[in-house]
Every structure is written in C-alpha cells, then in structure tokens.
Design a protein around this motif. Structure first.
Motif, short mmCIF file in Angstrom:
data_model
loop_
_atom_site.label_atom_id
_atom_site.label_comp_id
_atom_site.label_asym_id
_atom_site.label_seq_id
_atom_site.Cartn_x
_atom_site.Cartn_y
_atom_site.Cartn_z
N ALA A 577 43.50 45.08 58.65
CA ALA A 577 43.56 46.08 56.98
C ALA A 577 43.70 44.44 56.41
O ALA A 577 43.11 44.67 55.04
N THR A 578 44.53 43.87 56.47
CA THR A 578 44.23 42.61 55.73
C THR A 578 43.36 42.50 55.11
O THR A 578 42.39 41.88 54.21
N PHE A 579 42.36 41.57 55.94
CA PHE A 579 40.74 40.96 56.06
C PHE A 579 40.16 42.18 55.22
O PHE A 579 39.45 42.54 53.71
N GLY A 580 40.18 43.68 55.36
CA GLY A 580 39.33 44.40 54.57
C GLY A 580 39.68 44.91 53.40
O GLY A 580 39.35 44.52 52.40
N ILE A 581 40.78 44.70 53.53
CA ILE A 581 41.77 44.28 51.52
C ILE A 581 41.15 43.71 50.66
O ILE A 581 40.74 43.28 49.62
N THR A 582 41.57 42.31 51.30
CA THR A 582 40.91 41.03 50.97
C THR A 582 39.25 41.01 50.64
O THR A 582 39.05 40.23 49.45
N VAL A 583 38.80 41.18 51.29
CA VAL A 583 37.27 41.39 51.37
C VAL A 583 37.03 42.57 50.29
O VAL A 583 36.01 42.04 49.49
N ALA A 584 37.62 43.39 49.52
CA ALA A 584 37.31 44.98 48.45
C ALA A 584 37.77 44.35 47.13
O ALA A 584 36.76 44.59 46.90
N VAL A 585 38.83 43.04 47.55
CA VAL A 585 39.53 43.36 45.91
C VAL A 585 38.59 41.76 45.82
O VAL A 585 37.97 41.72 44.44
N PHE A 586 38.49 40.41 46.47
CA PHE A 586 38.03 38.98 46.56
C PHE A 586 36.63 38.76 46.46
O PHE A 586 35.67 38.63 45.72
N GLN A 587 35.69 39.67 47.39
CA GLN A 587 34.49 39.96 47.38
C GLN A 587 33.54 40.86 46.64
O GLN A 587 32.63 40.66 46.44
N GLN A 588 33.80 42.09 46.62
CA GLN A 588 33.31 43.11 46.18
C GLN A 588 33.96 43.32 44.89
O GLN A 588 33.14 44.32 44.14
N GLY A 589 35.20 42.67 44.20
CA GLY A 589 35.92 43.57 42.64
C GLY A 589 36.50 43.99 43.05
O GLY A 589 36.80 44.19 41.67
N HIS A 590 37.01 45.29 43.36
CA HIS A 590 37.58 46.25 43.87
C HIS A 590 38.57 45.49 43.08
O HIS A 590 39.56 45.33 43.49
N LEU A 591 39.25 46.52 42.25
CA LEU A 591 40.82 46.47 41.46
C LEU A 591 40.99 44.22 41.29
O LEU A 591 41.58 43.91 40.89
N ALA A 592 39.88 43.80 40.82
CA ALA A 592 39.66 42.20 40.50
C ALA A 592 40.74 42.21 39.28
O ALA A 592 40.99 40.80 39.11
N ASP A 593 40.42 42.71 38.23
CA ASP A 593 41.25 42.67 37.39
C ASP A 593 42.79 42.12 37.65
O ASP A 593 43.78 41.80 37.19
N LEU A 594 43.45 42.96 38.61
CA LEU A 594 45.08 43.75 38.48
C LEU A 594 44.80 42.07 39.23
O LEU A 594 46.54 41.97 39.13
N VAL A 595 44.62 41.53 40.26
CA VAL A 595 44.62 40.01 40.25
C VAL A 595 44.67 39.02 39.72
O VAL A 595 44.52 37.34 40.34
N GLY A 596 43.60 39.13 38.07
CA GLY A 596 43.62 38.71 37.39
C GLY A 596 42.27 37.41 38.03
O GLY A 596 42.44 36.19 37.85
N LEU A 597 41.73 38.08 38.89
CA LEU A 597 40.40 37.20 39.36
C LEU A 597 38.86 37.39 38.49
O LEU A 597 38.46 38.91 37.70
#
Length: 744
Positions: A577-597
C-alpha cells in the motif's frame, strides 16, 4: 533480559549524576570529533561491478583528463540566428574563455567549433571539463562556475550552468523542525505534563546529537552519500522519541501504582525497556541487513541509520532513567503528584494512565479503563472482525494498485526543484535541443594498442548510428597514448525515459561483437540505469530475508506460529500500500501539489529496498507493543478475546502517540525542496500511518479474535528448542517476589 534491564534502570537512577555526566562527555567528545574529522559526502551513487563503473575506472586509469566531472553551460541568445553573427560569436568566445579559466577546470569547448548549436542558431552548449570528480569539486569552484557569464547576461543573453558538477548535499533547514514541534505537542497531550514531555524530547535529542556527531566523525574515513545523514537523522529522531515515550509512560504508571521512584523506573526499564531493546534490535538488523545485497552506498546508508538507532536504544535504557530520577513525581500531572502515605496505589482514573504493551498488572481492568477509547475500539473490531478484515484487505489492495507501474531511477536535473540552477539549465537545454541532450551517454573504446583502438572506433561509430533512438554520435576524443577513445552518444529521449533504458541495452548488445577492443557504455544516465537494475534484482532477495527474519524473531518472542505469519503478512500489506501511494503521488503526479512536488518522475532507485528495511523494524515495534500484552493476559488466564481487547485497550493510546510522533518527524522532511528526501519522508510517514492504524490497530486485533486460542499454538518440540528471551518479564516477576521494594 528483563531482570538485567531492571537492575540497569535502578542503577542508572541511583547514580543519575554520573550517568548524565558520562553522556554529556560522550556528546561533547563526539561533537569535537565531528568538527575535526568530518569528511565530505558523496552526491553520486556508484555501483562496483557494473559496466558503467568499469568504464569510469578505465577512464580514470588511461584517460584521466576525461574522467573528471563535467559541466554543461546552456546559452540562449536574445533572438534566432544571433549565434551566427560576429557579435554573437564574440559573446560565446568570451564566455568559453571565462569558463576555461575557472578554478578546477581543465578546459571548455567552443560550441561554434564542434557544432553544438541548435538549428535555429539561438541555443548553444558549452562543455566544461573539471579536473576532479563531482564530489571533489569545492564549494568555491561550484560558486564560480554558477556565476559564469555575467557579461553575456548583461547583454540580454541567458546563461545557465548545469551538469553533474552541480550535484550536492541536501540542506537541512527550519522546515524539519515543524515535525519536532508537532511531536512535542503530541507528548504534552499524551502525558499532561510539560516536565514529562520535555524530558522525553531532551533525551531523544541528546541521543540524536551523539549519533549524528559520531556519524560525521566517521565520515572522514568512510564515504557517506549525501542522503545517509538525512536518513540517520530521520530515524534517530523518530525512534529516539518513541522509545523514551514508552519507558516514560510505563514509569508514570508505576508511580501511580504507588511504587517508589527507583522501583518504578527499574520495572519500567525491565518491562517496556525489554520491548524497546527488542524493537530497536529489529530495526538495526533490518538496516544492517542491507549489506546482504552487496551495494556499497546502500550498505553505508543502512549502517549509518542503524548506528543512530543503536544510540537511541542505549540512551533510552540508561540516560532516560537518570533523567526520570531528577524529575521525581513531576513527570505526573500536578493533581496526581501526592505520594501515597500507606504505600498503596494512588487512586487515579484511566484517563490519566499511560500503559504500554508490557505490564505486570493483572488482566482485570477498572470500569474507567473499560470506557477508554482503546477498549471501545477493540470491542468494536473484535465484534465485527470478519467485515473489518475484508474492508481492510480491500482498502489496502486498492491503495496498492499503482505499485506494478513503479519505475526506478537515480535523481536527475529534470525533477530538481523549479528555480534551482540544475533545473534551469535542464529546462533550457530541453527547450533548445530536446530531452536527449540532458542525458547523453559515453562509449569508451579501449584497445591494447593505438592501432587496435583506431580500427575499432569506426566500427563502433557505425553500429551506434544504426541503433534506434540514437540522435547523434559525437566525434571520438583520443587519450594522449591513443589507446582509449571516448564517443558521446545523444539519445532522442530523456535520461529517465523507458526508451532510453532500452537504448542502453541495445547499444551494449550491438557492440558486444567487437573483438579487438573493449567497448563499455557509461555516463550519468547509464550509471543510473545500472544502479536501478541492480537494486531491482536485489529487492526480492532482501524482501524474503526481511519476512523470514520477522517470522523467526516473532516466533521467538510470542511462542507462536500463526502470530508471526500474521505479522509478516500484515507487513507485506503495509509495504504494498505504501508503494502504491508513493507511486501515485511522486511518479504519476496525483495530488503532487499537496506535497510541494514540482515535477513527477521515477522513484529514487534505493527507496523501495530502504523503505522495506525501515518499515519492517517499525512494524515490528508496534506488533511487539500491542501483541505482547495480549499474550501476557492470555497466559494469565484471560480468554483469547479478552486478551485481545486488553492488549489493544492498554496499548492503543501509547502506540497512537508513538505513530503520530514518527509521522510528524518523517513528515517534516516532506517540506524539503530536494525530491529524493521529500519522497523518503513521505513514504515513511505514510507507511507508519498505514501500519500503525490500519494493520496493527485494526486488522491485527480482528485476526487475533478470529483465530482465538489457535493464535498461541506452538509445537512442544519447537517450544523446547526456542530460547526464552523473557521479553514479557516473567523472570523479572519471579525475581521481584523474593524482594521487598525500598524507597529512595
């Protein structure tokens, strides 16, 4: 072990001035050693044994002038075609001369002479060769390099120095302090006492100070990657606060039960301290186990973090009892500080209690305790255990869906923070020439004689030009003795593109037939691909090692077969699950603005294997702190369901506080601009949240309730074969029945 730690805790309290003085001496000594012995950190990630590294080693031996760090200055004229005018050529020539005379620079190549000019005549690339590797380039040399081209800028030109030479160590700033502040607030709320919260935080900070100072002192002899100290700081802070929290909580409960301070702290270290030692040992073993995958920079990172965790454990079981001795009953809320005159336990409500997973109290609980949230939650989960398990598995399964799409790479300028010099140069190069120019490859041709090399170079060049996805092949550069040639290859795609990875394999396959010379492919892009593949290959082996270790250790602690298997499966759910969420945010860009990416991209190559090692240790922390109380009550006569509810009820509050603290500390690193550190902090914070709240505090009690008495079954022959580590303090209880506590 519990009896030994009991004596250690009492001794530390009774000799508290000596213990504090010794730790202060250690802190000052480590600080002085760090100040005098500290060495530079490395920003590159080499991988001995790979083709790209062999090529670099060959260049360093036979072609030293081409083995140093490289820089690329991207130049943009005010208008199209201006580079072809006499005025434009003069500007470029002055810029090249300035770059060639910079400190540490061997030379600079005029782009007008080698054709490194865009088709529209507006962009040019100035290649700068440094004498030393990127890690040996000084800050002064980097500053001078970044400031090159002032005269051109004054005339309206854009000048953007870039390249591997700009790589550096991430800076730790004030944003990470936010996590520490949140952790302090959680401690104050949990304890209801500024003294208890402050002492716990002070203890953890001293441990972090000793650990980090020792690490920097060793950096003069051992090369550290730039991320190793950051990881050590993350873990040192998080586990240092958590381990002190568990012991302080247990000590407060013992004081409320009417025990004198030395007895209270002795039992706290003997019981909760036993769990701290075991939990710390699992983290250390998991991190040190990174050496098994035989990747040097990852081994150093794991050992550096393991060292800070070891210091955190030592500080928790020695310095913490001493500090608690100075505080006395002030670690309790003000209304509960009165010492009982009859030696009986103080009357207090459950809301004022702080219980950990290990306890020498009977299984029976008061009415007030039964009304606490932990007990209410446990009864709810065990009542609806089947739906809870199904919903938990489904939810974690959905979160894990992006995991198969995970791509790994080393960090590049394309994902650097917007506005940073490396990112500005990268974007300008892509704008003028295309993405392939930001990830050029280098082919090294080395023969036994100049004639052999000269004969092989045309063959290699022809093969490279016929390879798909190759945009251009630069003319060869020959070493002074003519035995080594260096050819530049420009791909059509960027350095982290999947097509570039395919190109690397295609080139190596096409030149493998050259017989009269060694042909090796290297460059920053090729190194990144080699490192990522080596780490990907090692990941299943390390995961198997960690899972097997978790089953063995928990079997040793809980004297059960099913509990360790359940814990290992829960750990796998957390990781997926952790890998999935990290991929979704940092690789696919979902909700990336929330973490300042700024820019999504592949995950850093070592993140998955590092995350497995760290989360394994932390997951076992929570497993021990919750399930050991369940086992204790079950052994003392409670039914399996009663034991599950009791373990959750007594451990939920402190485990919740511990998880929130870890999430706060890890989350503080999400505010850093460096995308590597940002992704590490995010993944660890999310992993802790999932494991603590979803797996350990929801799915685990539901499964334990479903298994019933079967959860604690262990074959007799195996029970006799396993050593008794006494993490639950059974030996300590026997020892205490023969003694009468004395007050100090």
């Amino acid at each position: 072990m519990a009896t030994l730690l009991y004596r250690l805790g009492r001794g530390a309290l009774r000799r508290r001035r000596l213990v504090v003085a010794l730790w202060l001496v250690v802190l000052v000594g480590a600080g002085l050693a760090a100040a005098t012995l500290r060495g530079p950190t490395a920003s590159n990630f080499t991988m001995p044994g790979t083709e790209s590294q062999r090529a670099l080693d060959l260049l360093a031996e036979q072609f030293p002038a081409a083995s140093g760090a490289t820089g690329t200055i991207t130049v943009k004229a005010p208008g199209d075609g201006q580079l072809a005018t006499p005025q434009g050529q003069a500007v470029v020539q002055e810029l090249v001369q300035q770059a060639g005379t910079l400190p540490g620079v061997v030379g600079a190549v005029n782009p007008l002479q080698v054709g490194a000019v865009s088709p529209n005549g507006r962009y040019a690339l100035v290649q700068v060769q440094f004498a030393t590797g990127a890690d040996e380039v000084t800050d002064e040399q980097k500053t001078a390099y970044e400031e090159v081209g002032a005269a051109a800028k004054a005339q309206g030109w854009q000048v953007a120095p870039g390249g591997e030479v700009l790589g550096g160590e991430p800076e730790i700033g004030s944003t990470e302090a936010l996590g520490v502040v949140v952790a302090a607030i959680v401690l104050i709320i949990t304890f209801g006492s500024l003294v208890a919260a402050g002492m716990t935080m002070l203890n953890a900070l001293i441990g972090v100070g000793v650990g980090m100072a020792g690490l920097f002192a060793l950096s003069g002899a051992v090369q550290l990657t730039s991320t190793a100290p950051i990881l050590a700081l993350m873990l040192g802070l998080a586990v240092g606060i958590d381990y002190s929290l568990f012991i302080t909580s247990r000590h407060r409960q013992n004081l409320l039960d009417g025990l004198p301070p030395d007895e209270a702290v002795g039992r706290a270290v003997g019981t909760a301290g036993s769990a701290v030692v075991f939990a710390g040992a699992t983290v250390v073993i998991a991190l040190a186990g990174l050496a098994v995958v035989d990747i040097p920079f990852l081994t150093v990172m794991g050992l550096a973090a393991a060292g800070t965790v070891t210091v955190a454990v030592l500080v928790a079981i020695t310095l913490q009892p001493a500090l608690l001795g100075f505080a006395g009953r002030r670690v309790l809320p003000r209304r509960l500080r009165a010492v009982p005159t009859d030696g009986t336990a103080t009357d207090h409500t459950a809301a004022d209690e702080d219980d950990t997973d290990v306890s020498d109290r009977p299984a029976a609980t008061t009415t007030n305790e039964q009304n606490r949230f932990g007990f209410r939650w446990a009864r709810l989960v065990t009542r609806f255990r089947v739906p809870v398990i199904l919903v938990g598995l489904l939810g974690l399964g959905l979160l894990a869906l992006p995991t198969p799409d995970m791509r790994l790479a080393l960090p590049g300028a394309a994902t650097a923070a917007v506005g940073s010099p490396a990112r500005v140069a990268n974007d300008l190069t892509v704008e003028g020439f295309g993405p392939g120019f930001t990830g050029r490859l280098a082919v090294v041709v080395a023969g036994d004689s100049p004639q052999a090399t000269s004969a092989a170079v045309p063959q290699v060049t022809a093969l490279l030009q016929r390879t798909d996805n190759v945009l251009a092949v630069a003319p060869p550069q020959l070493s002074p003795d003519g035995r080594t040639a260096l050819l530049g290859v420009v791909p059509k795609t960027g350095p982290t593109d999947a097509a570039t990875e395919t190109l690397v394999h295609d080139i190596r396959g096409s030149v493998s037939g050259i017989r009269d010379a060694d042909v090796l492919l290297t460059g920053v892009t090729a190194i990144g691909i080699d490192v990522s593949e080596k780490l990907s290959d090692a990941l299943p082996i390390y995961l198997l090692l960690v899972v097997g270790l978790s089953v063995l250790l928990l079997m040793l602690v809980f004297r059960s077969l099913l509990v360790p298997v359940k814990a290992a499966l829960g750990f796998l759910l957390t990781v997926a699950a952790t890998f999935g969420i990290t991929v979704a945010v940092f690789q696919q860009g979902h909700l990336a603005d929330l973490v300042g990416l700024d820019t999504p991209g592949p995950l850093i190559s070592f993140l998955p294997i590092l995350l497995i090692g760290i989360l394994f240790g932390l997951a076992m922390d929570y497993e021990v702190f919750l399930v050991s109380r369940m086992r204790e009550d079950f052994v003392h006569g409670a039914t399996a369901r009663q034991a599950t509810i009791s373990g959750m009820g007594h451990g939920a509050r402190v485990v919740t506080a511990a998880a929130l603290i870890m999430m706060s500390v890890f989350g503080g690193f999400v505010f850093l601009d460096d995308p590597v550190i940002k992704s590490m902090g995010f993944a660890l914070a999310v992993g802790v949240a999932i494991d603590a709240f979803v797996v350990r505090m929801t799915i685990v009690p539901a499964v334990m309730s479903l298994l019933g008495d079967r959860a604690w079954w262990l074959p007799r022959w195996l029970d006799r074969a396993l050593p008794n580590v006494d993490i639950e303090g059974e030996g300590l209880r026997t020892h205490l029945t023969t003694q009468t506590p004395t007050r100090v």
